[in-house]
Each structure stands twice: as structure tokens, then as C-alpha cells.
Design an enzyme around this catalytic site. Structure first.
Site, PDB file in Angstrom:
ATOM      1  N   GLU A 252       0.886  -1.168   0.000  1.00 36.65           N
ATOM      2  CA  GLU A 252       0.000   0.000   0.000  1.00 36.65           C
ATOM      3  C   GLU A 252       0.919   1.212   0.000  1.00 36.65           C
ATOM      4  O   GLU A 252       1.467   1.592   1.034  1.00 36.65           O
ATOM      5  CB  GLU A 252      -0.878  -0.049   1.260  1.00 36.65           C
ATOM      6  CG  GLU A 252      -2.236   0.584   1.070  1.00 36.65           C
ATOM      7  CD  GLU A 252      -2.216   2.098   1.237  1.00 36.65           C
ATOM      8  OE1 GLU A 252      -1.722   2.791   0.319  1.00 36.65           O
ATOM      9  OE2 GLU A 252      -2.676   2.568   2.280  1.00 36.65           O
ATOM     10  N   CYS A 286      -2.042   9.116   2.095  1.00 40.24           N
ATOM     11  CA  CYS A 286      -1.656   8.607   0.769  1.00 40.24           C
ATOM     12  C   CYS A 286      -2.746   8.875  -0.275  1.00 40.24           C
ATOM     13  O   CYS A 286      -2.456   8.980  -1.456  1.00 40.24           O
ATOM     14  CB  CYS A 286      -1.299   7.129   0.839  1.00 40.24           C
ATOM     15  SG  CYS A 286      -2.567   6.144   1.645  1.00 40.24           S
TER      16      CYS A 286
HETATM   17  P1  NAD Z   1      10.445   6.826   4.090  1.00 38.49           P
HETATM   18  O1  NAD Z   1      10.345   6.342   2.710  1.00 38.49           O
HETATM   19  O2  NAD Z   1      11.801   6.942   4.707  1.00 38.49           O
HETATM   20  O3  NAD Z   1       9.600   5.894   5.085  1.00 38.49           O
HETATM   21  C1  NAD Z   1       8.262   5.542   4.892  1.00 38.49           C
HETATM   22  C2  NAD Z   1       7.951   4.463   5.928  1.00 38.49           C
HETATM   23  O4  NAD Z   1       8.715   3.312   5.627  1.00 38.49           O
HETATM   24  C3  NAD Z   1       8.374   4.854   7.351  1.00 38.49           C
HETATM   25  O5  NAD Z   1       7.422   4.342   8.248  1.00 38.49           O
HETATM   26  C4  NAD Z   1       9.713   4.157   7.555  1.00 38.49           C
HETATM   27  O6  NAD Z   1       9.965   3.799   8.907  1.00 38.49           O
HETATM   28  C5  NAD Z   1       9.550   2.930   6.712  1.00 38.49           C
HETATM   29  N1  NAD Z   1      10.803   2.441   6.158  1.00 38.49           N
HETATM   30  C6  NAD Z   1      11.803   3.161   5.603  1.00 38.49           C
HETATM   31  N2  NAD Z   1      12.783   2.349   5.164  1.00 38.49           N
HETATM   32  C7  NAD Z   1      12.385   1.091   5.460  1.00 38.49           C
HETATM   33  C8  NAD Z   1      12.948  -0.196   5.248  1.00 38.49           C
HETATM   34  N3  NAD Z   1      14.107  -0.364   4.600  1.00 38.49           N
HETATM   35  N4  NAD Z   1      12.263  -1.277   5.700  1.00 38.49           N
HETATM   36  C9  NAD Z   1      11.062  -1.142   6.310  1.00 38.49           C
HETATM   37  N5  NAD Z   1      10.475   0.047   6.522  1.00 38.49           N
HETATM   38  C10 NAD Z   1      11.124   1.142   6.097  1.00 38.49           C
HETATM   39  O7  NAD Z   1       9.726   8.196   4.140  1.00 38.49           O
HETATM   40  P2  NAD Z   1       9.202   9.133   5.284  1.00 38.49           P
HETATM   41  O8  NAD Z   1      10.053  10.339   5.374  1.00 38.49           O
HETATM   42  O9  NAD Z   1       8.893   8.422   6.565  1.00 38.49           O
HETATM   43  O10 NAD Z   1       7.836   9.489   4.580  1.00 38.49           O
HETATM   44  C11 NAD Z   1       7.892  10.230   3.381  1.00 38.49           C
HETATM   45  C12 NAD Z   1       7.185   9.604   2.253  1.00 38.49           C
HETATM   46  O11 NAD Z   1       6.666   8.332   2.558  1.00 38.49           O
HETATM   47  C13 NAD Z   1       6.000  10.425   1.880  1.00 38.49           C
HETATM   48  O12 NAD Z   1       6.353  11.347   0.908  1.00 38.49           O
HETATM   49  C14 NAD Z   1       5.004   9.450   1.370  1.00 38.49           C
HETATM   50  O13 NAD Z   1       5.170   9.293  -0.007  1.00 38.49           O
HETATM   51  C15 NAD Z   1       5.407   8.156   1.957  1.00 38.49           C
HETATM   52  N6  NAD Z   1       4.470   7.653   2.946  1.00 38.49           N
HETATM   53  C16 NAD Z   1       3.395   7.000   2.483  1.00 38.49           C
HETATM   54  C17 NAD Z   1       2.475   6.508   3.378  1.00 38.49           C
HETATM   55  C18 NAD Z   1       1.262   5.782   2.906  1.00 38.49           C
HETATM   56  O14 NAD Z   1       0.292   5.719   3.648  1.00 38.49           O
HETATM   57  N7  NAD Z   1       1.280   5.175   1.731  1.00 38.49           N
HETATM   58  C19 NAD Z   1       2.675   6.702   4.734  1.00 38.49           C
HETATM   59  C20 NAD Z   1       3.810   7.386   5.187  1.00 38.49           C
HETATM   60  C21 NAD Z   1       4.712   7.848   4.265  1.00 38.49           C
END
Ligand code: NAD
Length: 481
Positions: A252, A286
Site C-alpha cells: 500500500e 496517501c
Molecule cells: P520513508 O520512505 O523513509 O519511510 C516511509 C515508511 O517506511 C516509514 O514508516 C519508515 O519507517 C519505513 N521504512 C523506511 N525504510 C524502510 C525499510 N528499509 N524497511 C522497512 N520500513 C522502512 O519516508 P518518510 O520520510 O517516513 O515518509 C515520506 C514519504 O513516505 C512520503 O512522501 C510518502 O510518499 C510516503 N508515505 C506514504 C504513506 C502511505 O500511507 N502510503 C505513509 C507514510 C509515508
């Protein structure tokens, strides 16, 4: 409203609350004042191995529990969450920033998600297929096994519960790594299951270094399904790791939802609904409407009403009375908003309102409306995930549909029109997993949510929500051997 006492954070492994094996922790910050609320424990590889081993014994116990008993335990957990929605809401607001009303509403909503999934699992029917006399040909649906799940910070209750509810309802066990930025809410949710009498090991909650934890859990032979909510880049990494280990995954991921306002729509009503959805959770959703394509004949009226709604937003600490938008959840989102606005303005966009960080502690960014945004501006192709709304215009609906579908995203899309025929053109023409016409309402547990294209695959919610957690077994039985 006073800040709740922040709990001592623990992981939950094999039915017991515990610290990380080597005592490592990370701070949890209140985004409304940048003060440290507490410390979240980080798992070692040995902690994760304990959680994996527990997920196997937990699966054995839970999948063998009669479905009526499982449903009763899950309903009990839902009732406990409902009863403490106020506390969970205050905690969520403190660690994530969203207004208390939104946070409490989320806690209540996810309790219903759990009830819905638990009841739906009672109808996870197989089938009997007509076959030759003396034979019995049937199809069964069985829980897939231990699930490894990873959830983000924007819906601290919603995201974890979607995965926990589906996994447990289907009879699976689960090891979930909830966000290290909003761990208190995840602990409160798990506490409800613990108190409801879930067998040890069926649900395990860990925190840690995200990349370390996901690499460890996905590769582990115990894990049978990978479920992730988060960004597209991380989703691709985790899906690749799951593929390498030949495990199915449920993704998702992000979106950049177009809103097409057609020539026959009411521009003021459309602007009010779109703005309410845009600034909910400070735009960190999202499915948030995030690209506004408005027919040229309506663009000024739409922009004016949208800007008015943006200026009426009351910004502040989510626990303060009357606040309708809290801070961004972390400093990364704040920096991203500043960059996206500066980039758009540098390319000729005009700021109708907002466009700046508030001059006070906390990660507050003013609700922002940009007009005349050129296609090359980053915000037209990068998911803003924050309270910034770019408004552009079109004259031909086919062009608007082409623009809407031009990005790799395909999560949500919105259309406003008074004509059933035009609505049908939007429904057929928009590449999205979730489409709303004449409103921007959120997801509901009785219908599936999920994306197409790079926004991911698999569905959460609705009868489809259990599909990923169940495997289909064909059984042919020769009765007279
Ligand atoms: P990010 O890509 O660093 O992290 C997104 C999420 O993934 C966080 O909860 C993080 O802890 C987790 N994550 C990161 N690397 C991981 C890995 N290797 N293994 C497992 N989990 C991992 O970004 P961010 O700064 O936390 O959020 C920014 C972007 O993330 C936003 O621009 C948005 O696009 C996206 N986002 C999407 C949703 C959604 O509901 N689809 C939710 C939160 C963030």
C-alpha cells in the site's frame, strides 16, 4: 486538553512486554513542540528471532482456535480499544500531531475495522465442486501463516490495525514493526489484544532500525507474507526482498491524487470538499487530493473558495481546543514542503496563501495554495504529503485525463461533475484503485482500498481484505479407494 502521560515504551514478543536485548533506544518527539516524549526500544537480531519463533508457535495456537472463539477475542479487543479511544486519541495527537478529534475518530474507526474483519473471517468459505461419484473435490481457504508487517507514522492506529485485523481474523500470526515515530499508539493497540486474551505469539510488536528489521524478517523462513504501507521507493525495496525469498507481498504505497473539476460542477462546493480533505492530517495521507485540475471557466471561483477554506484552517497543537490542523509529523515533511514551494515559485507559480513555516517551535507549515503551477514544477509529479495544494486549469477533459494518468501513481482520484455521463467518462478514464465522484471521503472498512501502477498491489478492507492472508488449497478425495 492536557498532554497524556507518555507511556514507557516496550516491544511485545511472545505475549510479554520487553526492552531491546542490547538496551538501544531512539527518542520519540512531539512534533508540536519538538520536545522528547520518551524512548522507543530498538530490536536486536536476537529479539527479532524470538519474535519469529513466537510467530510460529503463535500461529499453531491461533489457527487451531475455533473461529467463533477467535472472533470473540477480536471483538473483545475492539471493545477495549473503543473504551479507551480518548486516551489513544490524546497519545496519537501528542506523538503524531493530528488534532485530537481526528485522532480519536481514527481509534474508533479502526476498532470497527477489526470488528468487520473478524466477522468477515467467519465467511471465508471454500467450495465443493461437482465431481465423479466416489470422489470429493473441494477448495479450502486457509491462513497463509506468520506475517511480517511494516507500517508508517501518518495513521498510527489505522495502518497497524489494518494489518493486524486482517492477519488475526484470517487465523494468521503477525510480527509487526510499527513506526518508531508513533510507537505509543501501536503499544496501546497491542495492549487491547493482550488484555482480550490473544494467545502468546499470535501478535508480536517490534521497533528497530527499519532497514535492518525488514531485511531480517522478510528473509526469515518463518515469514509467509510481507505487508507494507509507506513510500514507493521503500515499497519497491521490500517487494524485491520478498520476491527474492519467493514470498507474496501486499503493498500500500504512495499516491498523487488528481482532482478533476469539470465544467458543469459547482466550483464552491467542490473547493470546500476538496480543501477539507486536503488539509486533513495536514495533507499526510496517501489518498489526499493533491493535484487540482479545474476547468478554465471555474478555476477562479474554485481557487477563491479553496483559498478561503485554507485561510479558515486553525493551526496549532492537536490537543488545543478548536485546532483543525496540527503540525507536520516530522522535520522531513517540513523540509519537503519548503523545497516544493520554493521550486514551484522559482518556476513561476504564484502563492495565493501560505507558503511558509510558522515562526514557532514545532513542525508547523501554513496551509498553502499555489496557482499557475507549470507542469515541470516538482510538486506536479512528486507526492507532496503535506498541506500544499497546486491548482491548474484545463479546457479539454481528455487533456485533463491524460495529465491525471501521466504519473506512475494510481492510488486515489477524484472527480466533480453534475452529469452522469461525464462521471462515467471519469470512472472509465482514470487510472486509480480508489475513485470518488463529487466528494473526497475517506476509506471505509466494508470496501477495498489499494492502488494500481506504482501505488502498489493487493487490497485492504472489504471482502478482498482477507485475500492476501489466505491461501487456496484444492483437495481431491477418492472416497472409495
Ligand atoms: P520513508 O520512505 O523513509 O519511510 C516511509 C515508511 O517506511 C516509514 O514508516 C519508515 O519507517 C519505513 N521504512 C523506511 N525504510 C524502510 C525499510 N528499509 N524497511 C522497512 N520500513 C522502512 O519516508 P518518510 O520520510 O517516513 O515518509 C515520506 C514519504 O513516505 C512520503 O512522501 C510518502 O510518499 C510516503 N508515505 C506514504 C504513506 C502511505 O500511507 N502510503 C505513509 C507514510 C509515508
Amino acid at each position: 486538553m492536557t498532554e497524556p502521560t507518555y507511556p514507557t515504551l516496550r516491544m511485545y514478543i511472545d505475549g510479554a512486554w520487553c526492552e531491546g536485548g542490547d538496551g538501544r533506544t531512539a527518542p520519540v518527539v512531539n512534533p508540536a513542540n519538538e520536545k522528547t516524549l520518551g524512548e522507543v526500544p530498538l530490536a536486536t537480531a536476537a529479539d527479532l528471532d524470538r519474535a519469529l519463533a513466537a510467530s510460529v508457535t503463535g500461529f499453531e495456537a491461533w489457527s487451531a482456535t475455533p473461529v467463533a472463539e477467535r472472533t470473540a477475542i477480536l471483538h473483545e479487543a475492539a471493545d477495549r480499544l473503543t473504551a479507551r479511544a480518548d486516551r489513544v486519541g490524546r497519545l496519537m495527537s501528542t506523538e503524531q500531531g493530528k488534532p485530537f478529534r481526528e485522532a480519536r475518530g481514527e481509534a474508533l474507526r479502526v476498532a470497527n475495522t477489526l470488528r468487520w474483519d473478524a466477522d468477515d473471517a467467519r465467511r471465508a468459505y471454500g467450495r465443493v465442486i461437482p465431481s465423479a461419484p466416489g470422489t470429493l473435490l473441494s477448495v479450502r481457504r486457509e491462513p497463509i501463516g506468520p506475517v511480517a508487517a511494516f507500517t508508517p507514522w501518518n495513521f498510527p492506529a489505522g495502518s497497524p490495525m489494518r494489518k493486524i485485523a486482517a492477519a488475526l481474523s484470517a487465523g494468521c500470526s503477525i510480527v509487526i514493526k510499527a513506526s518508531e515515530e508513533t510507537p505509543g499508539t501501536a503499544c496501546e493497540i497491542v495492549r487491547c489484544f493482550d488484555e482480550a486474551g490473544l494467545p502468546a505469539g499470535a501478535l508480536n510488536l517490534v521497533f528497530g532500525e527499519p532497514a535492518e528489521v525488514s531485511a531480517h524478517l522478510i528473509a526469515a523462513p518463518q515469514t509467509r507474507l510481507v505487508a507494507f504501507t509507506g513510500s514507493i521507493p521503500v515499497g519497491k525495496l521490500l517487494a524485491a526482498a520478498a520476491g527474492q525469498a519467493m514470498k507474496p507481498s501486499l503493498m500500500e504505497l504512495g499516491g498523487h491524487a488528481p482532482v478533476i473539476v469539470c465544467a458543469d460542477a459547482d466550483p464552491v462546493a467542490a473547493a470546500k470538499r476538496a480543501a477539507a480533505a486536503k488539509f486533513a492530517n495536514a495533507g499526510q495521507v496517501c489518498t489526499s487530493p493533491s493535484r487540482f485540475l479545474v476547468h478554465a471557466s471555474l478555476v477562479e471561483a474554485f481557487t477563491e473558495a479553496f483559498t478561503e477554506a485554507a485561510e479558515e484552517v486553525v493551526i496549532g497543537d492537536g490537543l488545543a481546543e478548536g485546532v483543525t490542523m496540527g503540525p507536520l509529523a516530522n522535520d522531513r515533511r517540513l523540509a519537503a514542503m519548503e523545497e516544493l514551494v520554493a521550486d514551484a515559485v522559482g518556476r513561476g507559480a504564484k502563492v495565493r496563501c501560505g507558503g511558509f513555516r510558522l515562526d514557532r517551535p514545532g513542525y508547523f507549515f501554513a496551509p498553502t495554495v499555489l496557482t499557475g503551477v507549470p507542469d515541470e514544477a516538482r510538486i506536479m509529479s512528486e507526492e507532496p504529503f503535506g498541506p500544499v495544494a497546486p491548482i491548474t486549469s484545463f479546457t479539454d477533459l481528455d487533456d485533463a485525463l491524460r495529465t491525471a494518468n501521466a504519473l506512475p501513481y494510481g492510488l486515489a482520484a477524484y472527480g466533480f461533475t453534475e452529469s452522469a455521463a461525464t462521471a462515467e467518462r471519469l470512472v472509465r478514464g482514470l487510472e486509480a484503485g480508489i475513485l470518488s465522484i463529487n466528494h473526497c471521503g475517506g476509506s471505509v472498512h466494508e470496501a477495498p482500498s489499494g492502488g494500481v501502477k506504482s501505488s502498489g498491489y493487493g487490497r485492504e478492507g472489504g471482502p478482498e481484505g482477507l485475500d492476501a492472508y489466505l491461501v487456496t488449497k484444492r483437495v481431491s478425495h477418492l472416497l472409495e479407494a
